[in-house]
Every structure is written in C-alpha cells, then in structure tokens.
Design a protein around this motif. Structure first.
Motif, PDB file in Angstrom:
ATOM      1  N   ILE A  43       0.827  -1.203   0.000  1.00 59.31           N
ATOM      2  CA  ILE A  43       0.000   0.000   0.000  1.00 59.31           C
ATOM      3  C   ILE A  43       0.870   1.265   0.000  1.00 59.31           C
ATOM      4  N   GLY A  44       0.374   2.287  -0.687  1.00 57.63           N
ATOM      5  CA  GLY A  44       1.070   3.572  -0.730  1.00 57.63           C
ATOM      6  C   GLY A  44       0.095   4.694  -0.398  1.00 57.63           C
ATOM      7  N   PHE A  45       0.651   5.861  -0.128  1.00 60.68           N
ATOM      8  CA  PHE A  45      -0.201   6.930   0.400  1.00 60.68           C
ATOM      9  C   PHE A  45       0.023   8.255  -0.302  1.00 60.68           C
ATOM     10  N   ALA A  46      -1.027   9.041  -0.344  1.00 61.31           N
ATOM     11  CA  ALA A  46      -0.940  10.390  -0.913  1.00 61.31           C
ATOM     12  C   ALA A  46      -2.035  11.212  -0.259  1.00 61.31           C
ATOM     13  N   ASP A  47      -1.931  12.516  -0.370  1.00 59.67           N
ATOM     14  CA  ASP A  47      -2.983  13.331   0.238  1.00 59.67           C
ATOM     15  C   ASP A  47      -3.300  14.525  -0.634  1.00 59.67           C
ATOM     16  N   LEU A  48      -4.480  15.064  -0.407  1.00 56.33           N
ATOM     17  CA  LEU A  48      -4.963  16.176  -1.219  1.00 56.33           C
ATOM     18  C   LEU A  48      -5.991  16.949  -0.408  1.00 56.33           C
ATOM     19  N   ALA A  49      -5.824  18.277  -0.385  1.00 53.30           N
ATOM     20  CA  ALA A  49      -6.834  19.094   0.288  1.00 53.30           C
ATOM     21  C   ALA A  49      -7.646  19.811  -0.772  1.00 53.30           C
ATOM     22  N   ILE A  50      -8.964  19.725  -0.667  1.00 53.38           N
ATOM     23  CA  ILE A  50      -9.836  20.504  -1.549  1.00 53.38           C
ATOM     24  C   ILE A  50     -10.814  21.247  -0.646  1.00 53.38           C
ATOM     25  N   GLY A  51     -10.692  22.554  -0.627  1.00 58.37           N
ATOM     26  CA  GLY A  51     -11.570  23.347   0.240  1.00 58.37           C
ATOM     27  C   GLY A  51     -11.440  22.894   1.677  1.00 58.37           C
ATOM     28  N   ASP A  52     -12.559  22.529   2.274  1.00 56.00           N
ATOM     29  CA  ASP A  52     -12.570  22.124   3.668  1.00 56.00           C
ATOM     30  C   ASP A  52     -12.328  20.641   3.879  1.00 56.00           C
ATOM     31  N   TYR A  53     -12.057  19.960   2.785  1.00 52.66           N
ATOM     32  CA  TYR A  53     -11.884  18.513   2.883  1.00 52.66           C
ATOM     33  C   TYR A  53     -10.429  18.135   2.717  1.00 52.66           C
ATOM     34  N   GLU A  54     -10.011  17.198   3.595  1.00 56.22           N
ATOM     35  CA  GLU A  54      -8.656  16.678   3.460  1.00 56.22           C
ATOM     36  C   GLU A  54      -8.770  15.194   3.134  1.00 56.22           C
ATOM     37  N   PHE A  55      -8.295  14.827   1.936  1.00 55.89           N
ATOM     38  CA  PHE A  55      -8.378  13.442   1.504  1.00 55.89           C
ATOM     39  C   PHE A  55      -7.046  12.744   1.748  1.00 55.89           C
ATOM     40  N   GLY A  56      -7.116  11.601   2.403  1.00 52.97           N
ATOM     41  CA  GLY A  56      -5.942  10.742   2.501  1.00 52.97           C
ATOM     42  C   GLY A  56      -6.186   9.580   1.561  1.00 52.97           C
ATOM     43  N   PHE A  57      -5.297   9.389   0.573  1.00 52.68           N
ATOM     44  CA  PHE A  57      -5.482   8.296  -0.379  1.00 52.68           C
ATOM     45  C   PHE A  57      -4.644   7.099   0.025  1.00 52.68           C
ATOM     46  N   VAL A  58      -5.257   5.951  -0.036  1.00 54.27           N
ATOM     47  CA  VAL A  58      -4.527   4.704   0.168  1.00 54.27           C
ATOM     48  C   VAL A  58      -4.576   3.974  -1.163  1.00 54.27           C
ATOM     49  N   ASP A  59      -3.407   3.825  -1.764  1.00 53.36           N
ATOM     50  CA  ASP A  59      -3.348   3.144  -3.060  1.00 53.36           C
ATOM     51  C   ASP A  59      -2.932   1.697  -2.812  1.00 53.36           C
ATOM     52  N   VAL A  60      -3.707   0.775  -3.366  1.00 58.15           N
ATOM     53  CA  VAL A  60      -3.452  -0.634  -3.050  1.00 58.15           C
ATOM     54  C   VAL A  60      -2.934  -1.381  -4.270  1.00 58.15           C
ATOM     55  N   PRO A  61      -2.202  -2.477  -4.037  1.00 56.94           N
ATOM     56  CA  PRO A  61      -1.728  -3.279  -5.166  1.00 56.94           C
ATOM     57  C   PRO A  61      -2.870  -4.091  -5.763  1.00 56.94           C
ATOM     58  N   GLY A  62      -2.851  -4.250  -7.076  1.00 57.57           N
ATOM     59  CA  GLY A  62      -3.911  -5.002  -7.742  1.00 57.57           C
ATOM     60  C   GLY A  62      -3.548  -6.455  -7.962  1.00 57.57           C
ATOM     61  N   HIS A  63      -2.265  -6.750  -7.897  1.00 55.62           N
ATOM     62  CA  HIS A  63      -1.837  -8.104  -8.222  1.00 55.62           C
ATOM     63  C   HIS A  63      -2.403  -9.108  -7.231  1.00 55.62           C
ATOM     64  N   GLU A  64      -2.832 -10.217  -7.792  1.00 59.09           N
ATOM     65  CA  GLU A  64      -3.404 -11.324  -7.028  1.00 59.09           C
ATOM     66  C   GLU A  64      -2.525 -11.736  -5.836  1.00 59.09           C
ATOM     67  N   LYS A  68      -3.148  -9.611   0.165  1.00 54.60           N
ATOM     68  CA  LYS A  68      -2.947  -9.473   1.613  1.00 54.60           C
ATOM     69  C   LYS A  68      -2.499  -8.047   1.961  1.00 54.60           C
ATOM     70  N   ASN A  69      -1.694  -7.442   1.098  1.00 47.37           N
ATOM     71  CA  ASN A  69      -1.286  -6.054   1.344  1.00 47.37           C
ATOM     72  C   ASN A  69      -2.440  -5.089   1.083  1.00 47.37           C
ATOM     73  N   MET A  70      -3.223  -5.433   0.048  1.00 43.00           N
ATOM     74  CA  MET A  70      -4.402  -4.617  -0.243  1.00 43.00           C
ATOM     75  C   MET A  70      -5.289  -4.559   0.996  1.00 43.00           C
ATOM     76  N   LEU A  71      -5.431  -5.705   1.679  1.00 40.32           N
ATOM     77  CA  LEU A  71      -6.313  -5.778   2.843  1.00 40.32           C
ATOM     78  C   LEU A  71      -5.821  -4.923   4.003  1.00 40.32           C
ATOM     79  N   ALA A  72      -4.510  -4.771   4.108  1.00 40.84           N
ATOM     80  CA  ALA A  72      -3.972  -3.925   5.179  1.00 40.84           C
ATOM     81  C   ALA A  72      -4.334  -2.465   4.936  1.00 40.84           C
ATOM     82  N   GLY A  73      -4.670  -2.134   3.683  1.00 41.56           N
ATOM     83  CA  GLY A  73      -5.032  -0.751   3.375  1.00 41.56           C
ATOM     84  C   GLY A  73      -6.533  -0.538   3.295  1.00 41.56           C
ATOM     85  N   ALA A  74      -7.269  -1.633   3.111  1.00 37.02           N
ATOM     86  CA  ALA A  74      -8.698  -1.499   2.818  1.00 37.02           C
ATOM     87  C   ALA A  74      -9.553  -1.313   4.070  1.00 37.02           C
TER      88      ALA A  74
END
Ligand SMILES: Nc1nc2c(ncn2[C@@H]2O[C@H](COP(=O)(O)OP(=O)(O)O)[C@@H](O)[C@H]2O)c(=O)[nH]1
Ligand SMILES: [Mg+2]
Length: 634
Positions: A43-64, A68-74
């Motif tokens: 899993i990887g991370f990124a963030d973005l603020a739009i107006g009053d909202y702060e988004f934390g993105f969790v990017d997960v691996p798609g590979h089969e 298990k790593n996807m689940l740690a982020g989901a």
C-alpha cells in the motif's frame, strides 16, 4: 476540516497508481522495487486538500499475489474509488477487491473508468454499462461512473468534483471514540527512533499521550505526531498518521499491531463473529477449517468453529462462528474482517465481530448462538446488558467493560445508567464502577435465602449464620463488592437482617425451649455475678453448669439483646460495663486524669489481667484517652 480516507481498488495495471498521481501529484509507489518494476507491491499513500476537505489516499496493489497487502489498506476506508480500465473492463481482482469492499461494509464510493484515452466512445459506453451491471444491487449501485485519463488529464476535474460531492454526504469517523490506529508500517529513523504509521480509524492522538501497542501490551508515549508528513499536536480520526514512539524498538512492532490509549483495550485469541461466505467460495466452511483472518492491518491464521448447531456455512450463506486465532489480535464488537482460504489464497468471506473477548465455546453449545444473536440485535446499552449477564456472579467492572466494548468512559457511564435505571443491572461498586446483572443478583440472593432458611430449620435456636460462612459458601471467588452489595440489597429489601457478623432471615426469631430459657437466665446471672472479674465464655458456662455448645448460642442471643460485652476473651455483663463507665466519669470531678493504680482502686482491686484490657476498652469507647502512663477522662 473533514478528514476522509479514500482507497483505490481494482485489477492490476488498470491505472490506480497513475490515477492517484493525477489527482494528488504524488507517486504512491514508494518502494524501489515498485518503481523499477512499475507495479504496486504494498500500500502507498498520498494526500490532497480541496476546500474544507482533506483526503488521505490509500493506493493498493492489484496483483493477485498482493491481496494481503491490499487488505492492510482497505480496512479504514470511508470511500472507495473502484478503478476499472475502459479497455479491459471487469477483471478477476476487480471482483475480488469489490467483494472485499462489500464484506467490509463500505458505504460510499465511485467508479473511475480509467484509460478513457485508449478507447473510442462506443467501447467506453460498453465498459460503463458492464460496470453498472457489475455493481448493481451493491452499495455502489447508482454511484458516479467517471471516465478519466491519467495520461491526458481528461475527467480528473470531474472526479475531484464527485469526490467532494460524496464526501459532503459522508459522516466523519468518530473523533470522540477510543483512539485506534492499526499499524501498517513500522520503521526507524536515525536519531529519532521508532515511527509507526496507519489510518487513525477512531479517536484522537496527541503528542505526549500515553499509548499502548497491542496485543503486545507495550506501554509507550507519542513523542511526535505527524499527519500527512507534517508535524502536528493532534491527529484525529480519518487521518493518515505517523507516530514517533518513545522507548520502543522497531523490532517490537509490526504491521498488524494496534496503537491505542494505554490500559484501555486487550489482545484476544478468540472472537465470536457473524460470518458470511461469498457465493464464489469454493467449498462450505466446516468445523475446524483453517483460514486466514484479516482484521485491521493484521493477518493471522485461525480455525473456524461453527456455532448454533450447524455443521458448516455454505457458499453464499452466513452463520455464527467462533474464530480461534493462532496469534492474538485486538478486536471490539462491530469490527469488520475478511477471511481468505489457506490455499489457494483467495477471499472467501468476511464478517463482523460480535464478541472480541469470547470464552472458548463447545461446538454444540446452543445457548451461545442465542447470546450472540442478542448481541447482534442489540443497541449499545442492550449489548452491555448481554456482557454483564455473561459475567454472572463475577460482575463486570468499568475496565472490563472498556476492554469488551471499546467504549469511552462517558459511553460506559450512560449505558450503565440506562441498565441500572431499568432494573436490569445492579451497581455494586461506584468507584470504580462494577455492574452485576439483575439475574445474577436474583440467583445469589436466592442462594443466600435458601442457605439461611436451611440453617434456621436445622438450628432454630441459633441466631443465624456468620457472614463469612455465607460468603465462602455462596459467593466463592466472587469479588468482595458483589458480596457486600447483595447482602446490603437483601437488607434493604427487608428479606434478611444482619446483626454484627451474623446474618439471618428477617422473620427469624430464635425459639427457646423452657429449659433453654432457664439456662439463658442462669448464664446471664452468672455473668452478672462475676462483675468486672469476668471469665471466658467457657469458664462462665462451666460455672453455671451449661454445656458449651448451648452456651455459645445463648451468648449470641445475649449479644443481640446487648446484654453482654466481649473484651478479648472475657465476657462481661453489659450492666457491669455501664457501672464501670459511670464510675470513671464520676471520677472526673476529683481529677482530670486517672492512672492504673486509681483505676484498680475504684474498681475494687482488679488485677492487671482485667484492668489493662478494660482501660483499653474505655479508650476505644472514648471514655478515656491515653496520655503516657495516665489517661485523660473525656
Ligand atoms: N494511456 C493511458 N495509460 C494509463 C492510464 N492510466 C495508467 N496508465 C498506464 O497503465 C499502466 C499501469 O498503471 P498503474 O497506475 O501502475 O496501474 P495499477 O496497477 O492499477 O496501479 C502504466 O504503464 C500507466 O502508465 C491512462 O489513463 N491512460
Ligand atoms: Mg499500482
């Protein structure tokens, strides 16, 4: 500021990482190997603020292989961006990731139709209708489907607008709850020490907070708190958070552990759950099936015990189960989890925790299923009622309630009050709180009454039973508060009476036969005659010719009638003691103080054997106060 965690989901190479980068400018592939191979492994991370909202993105691996790593982020997501490449449409991990989102009961999200630059409008519309069909009947039915291209930037603005729109309708995570941070990374920074990161799924963490790493039960403190890479004094629910931990080695913590306030929660190896099996699960889940449990960021092996008399849970079905974990986790009721089969590693189901600190159940225990269904159907107060009921005569303390429910002190107090007010539980201790269920009280009370009834029947002359004997025989290892509370409640209800250390039924009066009444008068006379030169009960009984067992019972009666006073081994008639008090008080007109010699004199020549205990008794009764070798008369 509203803090929202957005996760990607979808098949490998469908453009999840590229999309997060197009939205935030951040490349969430942080590992060297990820950058070299161009695939997301963890899993990887990124963030973005739009107006009053702060988004934390969790990017997960798609590979089969990395589900298990996807689940740690989901686990901590508020919103999902289901990423489907327009040129490939729905693929195996689109399905698996989406199943996981459904099993985790995600409530909101949208679909990004990526690589829109690679297809013509007909194909795009085909992909759109396929996706709409795919999500029909799920939480994403009717959700926005937004064609985007991370290459050309087409649709990215629309996507942001849609994220903002969805966010405005989402409830933020509970900031007032007990803080829980499932750890997804632990690393060490030179000169700084151990840092852990994760999504703060509930509560708040401040710099300086006393924390605990669970289930390892390692006490620590938040030396430094960061949110999205910036120092802060306060991290709040829904934020991607990094905490610098005091006094913890990096080897001591890992993905899967949970950071929580110190002394609040506890690890568990046994959880009772409602389990759902996906229709796609390859086979029914039978007793002792070994599965992988994914809870928070933890992955542990577990055996499934199907409860409620069923032999198995069928694909597409659901049931109650106990999961016996091979390593501990930290779970509270309401937590969602995923299970995957041991081999091949595929997602087969998931569910919700009903009891995170369950005792071991026998397979054919039917009562358990009823209890669990009660927990499932209950609101928070009713759920507490079930847990208090399960604690039986042991009662449930505030600390145990916190561990069992994850509730805050305020919530515990409110729920406890609801139960007490409705008569479903008894408050046996206030500080700290200890609750006993009304059922447990009735059972204990009935046992006490029965024990006293039997005793009175057997020994009509005896006044009652010693408190301690009742405690040992009825309350066994119960907490002393429970014993005290039940006894005083029985007194309040007018069912029993307690005299000194003797308990009796309220209605019980000792029945004296004529000959016993004569003996009682004899004993009393003998005591009176002895005056202050009193002997032991044995001596007095011997002198009066009364057998000792009878004398003991008669003594109890005299004690209740306040006709005897016991000092050490010696039994005095109460009149003698009253005379003595009067004499000593009268002495005050002659002198403010009295010494042993004068005391002996006014008591007609008592020896030390009697004089000293009597003087000490007078001190205790606050007739005199000892000052050096003399006594002040008060
Ligand atoms: N043409 C085009 N290529 C894309 C787009 N999004 C991603 N890609 C490419 O598709 C490949 C996989 O993208 P990536 O984001 O790593 O996919 P992930 O596995 O879902 O994270 C990379 O080579 C990207 O450059 C897009 O919108 N248009
Ligand atoms: Mg990726």
């Amino acid at each position: 500021m509203k803090h929202i965690i957005v996760g990607t989901a979808g098949h490998i190479d469908h453009g999840k990482t590229a999309l997060v980068k197009a939205l935030t400018g951040i490349d969430a592939d942080r590992l060297k190997e990820e950058k070299q191979r161009g695939i997301t492994i963890d899993i990887g991370f990124a963030d973005l603020a739009i107006g009053d909202y702060e988004f934390g993105f969790v990017d997960v691996p798609g590979h089969e292989r990395f589900v298990k790593n996807m689940l740690a982020g989901a686990h901590g997501l508020d919103l999902v961006m289901l990423v489907v490449a327009a040129d490939e449409s729905v693929m195996p991990q689109t399905r698996e990731h989406f199943d996981i989102c459904k099993l985790l009961h995600l409530k909101s999200g949208l679909i990004a139709l990526t690589k829109s630059d690679m297809v013509d409008s007909d194909l795009l519309e085909l992909a759109r209708s396929e996706v709409e069909e795919f999500v029909a009947g799920s939480f994403l039915a009717g959700a926005p489907v937004i064609p985007v291209s991370s290459k050309t930037g087409a649709g990215i603005h629309d996507l942001k607008t849609a994220l903002v729109e969805l966010t405005s309708r989402i409830e933020s995570k509970a900031g007032t709850a007990i803080a829980r941070l499932p750890i997804d990374r632990a690393f060490s920074i030179k000169g700084f020490g151990t840092v852990v990161t994760g999504t703060l799924v509930a509560g708040e963490i401040r710099t300086g907070d006393e924390l605990e790493v669970l289930p390892e039960a390692l006490r620590t403190r938040a030396r430094n708190v960061q949110v999205h890479g910036r120092d802060t004094d306060l991290a709040t629910a829904g934020q991607r958070t990094a905490i610098n931990l005091q006094g913890i080695n990096v080897e001591q913590v890992q993905r899967g552990s949970v950071l929580a306030p110190a002394g609040r929660l506890r690890g568990t190896s046994m959880i009772d759950v409602r389990l759902e099996l996906l229709p796609s699960a390859p086979r029914p889940l039978g007793h002792r099936a070994r599965v992988r449990l994914h809870h928070g960021t933890a992955e542990v092996m577990s055996r499934v015990i199907v409860l409620g008399g069923e032999a198995s849970i069928q694909p597409g079905g659901a049931g109650l189960a106990q999961l016996r974990l091979e390593e501990p986790i930290t779970a509270i009721p309401g937590d969602r989890f995923i299970i995957r089969s041991y081999s091949p590693q595929v997602t087969i189901g998931g569910g919700v925790v009903l009891d995170g600190l369950a005792p071991k159940h026998r397979i054919r225990d039917v009562a358990v299923a009823i209890t669990l269904k009660n927990i499932e159907a209950a609101d928070a107060a009713a759920q507490l009622h079930v847990f208090v009921g399960l604690s039986g005569a042991h009662g449930l303390s505030a600390k145990e309630i916190a561990e069992r429910t994850g509730a805050t002190d305020l919530e515990i107090a409110q729920r406890a009050n609801t139960l007490i007010a409705s008569g479903k539980a008894l408050q046996t201790g206030t500080n700290p709180l200890l609750l006993l269920s009304a059922d447990a009280y009735q059972k204990l009370a009935a046992s006490v009454i029965e024990m006293l009834e039997n005793h009175h029947k057997r020994e009509p002359l005896s006044l009652g039973l010693a408190r301690e004997e009742v405690r040992v025989r009825v309350f066994g290892h119960a907490r002393p508060e429970v014993f005290r509370a039940v006894i005083s409640r029985l007194q309040e209800e007018g069912r029993i009476a307690a005299e000194r250390d003797i308990l009796r039924l309220w209605s019980h009066r000792p029945e004296l036969s004529d000959s016993d009444a004569v003996s009682k008068a004899k004993l009393e006379n003998a005591l009176k005659a002895a005056g202050l030169q009193a002997g032991t009960l044995e001596e007095s009984a011997g002198g009066a010719g009364i057998p000792l067992p009878l004398a003991r019972k008669l003594y109890d009666l005299l004690l209740i009638e306040k006709k005897v006073v016991r000092i050490g081994d010696m039994v005095f008639h109460a009149d003698s003691i009253e005379d003595l008090k009067a004499k000593v008080r009268a002495q005050k007109s002659k002198a403010a103080k009295i010494d042993v010699a004068v005391f002996k004199e006014i008591t007609g020549g008592l020896t030390r054997k009697h004089a000293i205990p009597l003087l000490e008794y007078l001190d205790r009764e606050r007739i005199t106060r000892r000052i050096g070798n003399e006594r002040e008369i008060l």
